[in-house]
Design a protein around this motif. Structure first.
Motif, PDB file in Angstrom:
ATOM      1  N   VAL A  30       0.852  -1.195   0.000  1.00  9.07           N
ATOM      2  CA  VAL A  30       0.000   0.000   0.000  1.00  9.07           C
ATOM      3  C   VAL A  30       0.883   1.238   0.000  1.00  9.07           C
ATOM      4  O   VAL A  30       1.720   1.408   0.894  1.00  9.07           O
ATOM      5  CB  VAL A  30      -0.930   0.020   1.231  1.00  9.07           C
ATOM      6  N   LEU A  31       0.706   2.101  -0.990  1.00  8.97           N
ATOM      7  CA  LEU A  31       1.383   3.388  -1.013  1.00  8.97           C
ATOM      8  C   LEU A  31       0.694   4.306  -0.020  1.00  8.97           C
ATOM      9  O   LEU A  31      -0.493   4.615  -0.166  1.00  8.97           O
ATOM     10  CB  LEU A  31       1.332   3.997  -2.421  1.00  8.97           C
ATOM     11  N   VAL A  32       1.424   4.737   0.993  1.00  8.60           N
ATOM     12  CA  VAL A  32       0.842   5.562   2.056  1.00  8.60           C
ATOM     13  C   VAL A  32       1.190   7.029   1.879  1.00  8.60           C
ATOM     14  O   VAL A  32       0.378   7.907   2.165  1.00  8.60           O
ATOM     15  CB  VAL A  32       1.309   5.054   3.441  1.00  8.60           C
ATOM     16  N   THR A  33       2.394   7.317   1.414  1.00 14.37           N
ATOM     17  CA  THR A  33       2.826   8.709   1.320  1.00 14.37           C
ATOM     18  C   THR A  33       3.763   8.877   0.145  1.00 14.37           C
ATOM     19  O   THR A  33       4.333   7.912  -0.366  1.00 14.37           O
ATOM     20  CB  THR A  33       3.515   9.159   2.617  1.00 14.37           C
ATOM     21  N   GLY A  34       3.931  10.087  -0.316  1.00 11.25           N
ATOM     22  CA  GLY A  34       4.832  10.391  -1.406  1.00 11.25           C
ATOM     23  C   GLY A  34       6.119  11.004  -0.911  1.00 11.25           C
ATOM     24  O   GLY A  34       6.462  10.919   0.273  1.00 11.25           O
ATOM     25  N   PRO A  65      -9.427  -4.918   1.642  1.00 11.51           N
ATOM     26  CA  PRO A  65      -8.585  -4.574   0.496  1.00 11.51           C
ATOM     27  C   PRO A  65      -7.400  -3.743   0.952  1.00 11.51           C
ATOM     28  O   PRO A  65      -7.447  -3.106   2.000  1.00 11.51           O
ATOM     29  CB  PRO A  65      -9.533  -3.758  -0.391  1.00 11.51           C
ATOM     30  N   ALA A  66      -6.349  -3.767   0.175  1.00 14.41           N
ATOM     31  CA  ALA A  66      -5.138  -3.035   0.531  1.00 14.41           C
ATOM     32  C   ALA A  66      -5.351  -1.556   0.242  1.00 14.41           C
ATOM     33  O   ALA A  66      -5.276  -1.119  -0.896  1.00 14.41           O
ATOM     34  CB  ALA A  66      -3.948  -3.573  -0.253  1.00 14.41           C
ATOM     35  N   GLN A  67      -5.661  -0.804   1.287  1.00 18.28           N
ATOM     36  CA  GLN A  67      -5.925   0.623   1.083  1.00 18.28           C
ATOM     37  C   GLN A  67      -5.645   1.389   2.369  1.00 18.28           C
ATOM     38  O   GLN A  67      -5.822   0.868   3.474  1.00 18.28           O
ATOM     39  CB  GLN A  67      -7.382   0.847   0.678  1.00 18.28           C
ATOM     40  N   PRO A  68      -5.184   2.637   2.242  1.00 19.73           N
ATOM     41  CA  PRO A  68      -5.005   3.497   3.412  1.00 19.73           C
ATOM     42  C   PRO A  68      -6.209   4.401   3.597  1.00 19.73           C
ATOM     43  O   PRO A  68      -6.863   4.798   2.634  1.00 19.73           O
ATOM     44  CB  PRO A  68      -3.769   4.307   3.050  1.00 19.73           C
ATOM     45  N   TYR A 380       1.064 -12.659   9.882  1.00 21.40           N
ATOM     46  CA  TYR A 380       1.722 -11.878   8.846  1.00 21.40           C
ATOM     47  C   TYR A 380       2.955 -11.133   9.364  1.00 21.40           C
ATOM     48  O   TYR A 380       3.100 -10.871  10.557  1.00 21.40           O
ATOM     49  CB  TYR A 380       0.753 -10.854   8.249  1.00 21.40           C
ATOM     50  N   VAL A 381       3.793 -10.773   8.383  1.00 21.75           N
ATOM     51  CA  VAL A 381       4.891  -9.836   8.580  1.00 21.75           C
ATOM     52  C   VAL A 381       4.542  -8.570   7.811  1.00 21.75           C
ATOM     53  O   VAL A 381       4.048  -8.636   6.672  1.00 21.75           O
ATOM     54  CB  VAL A 381       6.216 -10.421   8.064  1.00 21.75           C
ATOM     55  N   TYR A 382       4.788  -7.407   8.419  1.00 19.23           N
ATOM     56  CA  TYR A 382       4.495  -6.122   7.802  1.00 19.23           C
ATOM     57  C   TYR A 382       5.816  -5.367   7.639  1.00 19.23           C
ATOM     58  O   TYR A 382       6.486  -5.046   8.621  1.00 19.23           O
ATOM     59  CB  TYR A 382       3.526  -5.312   8.656  1.00 19.23           C
ATOM     60  N   ALA A 383       6.198  -5.126   6.392  1.00 20.04           N
ATOM     61  CA  ALA A 383       7.439  -4.430   6.083  1.00 20.04           C
ATOM     62  C   ALA A 383       7.143  -2.947   5.935  1.00 20.04           C
ATOM     63  O   ALA A 383       6.255  -2.555   5.168  1.00 20.04           O
ATOM     64  CB  ALA A 383       8.052  -4.989   4.804  1.00 20.04           C
ATOM     65  N   ILE A 384       7.876  -2.105   6.663  1.00 18.94           N
ATOM     66  CA  ILE A 384       7.642  -0.662   6.685  1.00 18.94           C
ATOM     67  C   ILE A 384       8.730   0.035   5.874  1.00 18.94           C
ATOM     68  O   ILE A 384       9.911  -0.016   6.205  1.00 18.94           O
ATOM     69  CB  ILE A 384       7.630  -0.121   8.123  1.00 18.94           C
ATOM     70  N   ASP A 385       8.325   0.675   4.802  1.00 25.49           N
ATOM     71  CA  ASP A 385       9.172   1.413   3.892  1.00 25.49           C
ATOM     72  C   ASP A 385       8.873   2.906   4.089  1.00 25.49           C
ATOM     73  O   ASP A 385       7.829   3.251   4.631  1.00 25.49           O
ATOM     74  CB  ASP A 385       8.809   0.950   2.466  1.00 25.49           C
ATOM     75  N   PRO A 386       9.748   3.828   3.679  1.00 23.58           N
ATOM     76  CA  PRO A 386       9.403   5.249   3.828  1.00 23.58           C
ATOM     77  C   PRO A 386       8.095   5.659   3.166  1.00 23.58           C
ATOM     78  O   PRO A 386       7.483   6.643   3.580  1.00 23.58           O
ATOM     79  CB  PRO A 386      10.604   5.955   3.176  1.00 23.58           C
ATOM     80  N   SER A 387       7.642   4.923   2.140  1.00 19.40           N
ATOM     81  CA  SER A 387       6.401   5.279   1.462  1.00 19.40           C
ATOM     82  C   SER A 387       5.336   4.189   1.508  1.00 19.40           C
ATOM     83  O   SER A 387       4.167   4.471   1.300  1.00 19.40           O
ATOM     84  CB  SER A 387       6.676   5.608  -0.021  1.00 19.40           C
ATOM     85  N   TYR A 388       5.730   2.960   1.770  1.00 24.27           N
ATOM     86  CA  TYR A 388       4.829   1.822   1.640  1.00 24.27           C
ATOM     87  C   TYR A 388       4.692   1.043   2.944  1.00 24.27           C
ATOM     88  O   TYR A 388       5.594   1.049   3.794  1.00 24.27           O
ATOM     89  CB  TYR A 388       5.362   0.841   0.586  1.00 24.27           C
TER      90      TYR A 388
END
Length: 399
Positions: A30-34, A65-68, A380-388
């Protein structure tokens, strides 16, 4: 580095589990931020919903669904660090409001329209909240405050946040900040009590954010004060004896391989406390070391990248009943040069808390920077990226 989306593909290593890219939608990103912001603090609730701070706001990420879904809360205009904690159905968050530190709370189901802040606690205008944990009755907040510079010297800087897509760049990451941990019991009346451990607390927020963890009975933190023979300590204090506890060391970390190293992750449960150490992020630097201890036990090194002959560094940490999980990272130098270096994640690794071989799940995409941190729940495992935020099933590691 591209930021255009390709399908996220995960490849399991050191295990025989199925390719999660073919598991019927269990893997999702999920794209959370730009580029105007980044994903900061993140927590997951019992229903697999991930709450994050991003673009100085609050989002909840739902699968499927995968959504923010964004809330209407906005951070104060000075763009402080914002920390999250969750206990049951109650979500807490804290930041500096420009004058002091403030604490918000809202039922998770009402996060889209949360109430205003109701609790204030100490923290001068230049301080930041860099750790937050909560149980059913009490919240604990770690506050970092810049040390006063010597006469005639400019105030120290630490560069971008370790959560930012711009980090590390070329800025130094080892500027010390004075630290305080507050115990906050909501009222009325609200009580706020600082912990005053022997020797004080030093944080290095330029290298590690999210410095608190908890069990049912104790609060843990990383005290990153450099000494003659160590880079810092993992400390603990009793919740029941907060007023009188001066803290005790769970583990003291020595320099590793003769290179500049620091804490990059801390996690705790009622059974284990674990922490990760890695070199300061410079081009070509590799290495990752993970320790774990059971309550009242001696720390055990459960992962040593030298012995495992791995070539990655690491960041972040999460534990479940069996494993410690961390992000595998490397410093990427783009064509613009070393001053634009960024930390790029290549996947998630896990190692048994009781010791054993490492397993890895690679995350391949040309749109994101890769995982910097990790969350886990039962499935589950949740991977935290700067945007995703990316979710994949634990079966990616194998049976």
């Amino acid at each position: 580095m591209k930021l255009s989306l390709l399908p996220i593909v995960l490849l399991a290593a050191c295990g025989s589990g199925p390719d999660p890219s073919t598991t019927g939608g269990d893997t999702a990103g999920v794209l959370v931020t730009g580029l105007s912001g980044y994903v900061g603090s993140a927590v997951v609730d019992g229903q697999g919903q991930v709450y994050v701070t991003a673009d100085e706001s609050l989002d909840v990420v739902r699968f499927p669904p995968a959504q923010p879904l964004s809330s209407n809360w906005g951070a104060p205009p000075n763009q402080p660090e914002v920390e999250l904690a969750i206990s049951g159905d109650m979500l807490w968050w804290a930041s500096n409001n420009g004058n002091n530190c403030a604490l918000w709370r809202s039922p998770a189901a009402s996060i889209v329209s949360p109430p205003p802040a109701t609790i204030g606690f100490p923290g001068i205008a230049g301080s930041d909240v860099i750790g937050l944990v909560a149980d059913a009755t009490t919240v604990y907040a770690a506050v970092s405050t810049p040390e006063a510079p010597p006469p005639g010297m400019l105030p120290p800087t630490t560069g971008p946040s370790p959560d930012s897509w711009q980090w590390p760049g070329s800025a130094a990451v080892d500027t010390p900040f004075a630290g305080t941990i507050y115990r906050i019991v909501p009222g009325p009346p609200t009580t706020v009590q600082p912990l005053a451990p022997f020797g004080g607390i030093t944080f290095y927020p330029g290298l590690m954010q999210h410095v608190l963890a908890e069990s049912t009975t104790e609060v843990y933190w990383v005290d990153s004060a450099h000494g003659v023979s160590n880079i810092g300590r993992v400390m603990a204090a009793s919740k029941a004896n907060w007023a009188t506890d001066i803290g005790h060391a769970v583990g003291s970390i020595q320099p590793v391989d003769g290179v500049a190293t620091g804490f990059v992750g801390l996690a705790a449960s009622d059974s284990y406390v674990a922490w990760t150490v890695a070199p300061e992020p410079n081009p070509g630097s590799t290495g990752c070391w993970v320790w774990a201890t059971q309550k009242a036990g001696a720390p055990t090194k459960i992962f040593d990248s030298d012995l495992a002959q791995t070539s990655f560094s690491c960041n972040g940490l999460a534990i479940d009943g069996t494993y410690a999980c961390f992000a595998m990272v490397e410093v990427y130098v783009p064509p613009a040069g070393v001053d634009s270096s960024v930390l790029r994640g290549t996947g998630i690794a896990r190692v048994p808390l009781a010791g054993g071989p490492v397993e890895t799940a690679s995350l391949q995409s040309d749109r994101w920077y890769g995982p910097r941190r990790v969350l886990v729940d039962d499935t589950y495992v949740y991977a935290i990226d700067p945007s995703y935020v990316v979710r994949f099933p634990k079966t990616a590691f194998g049976p």
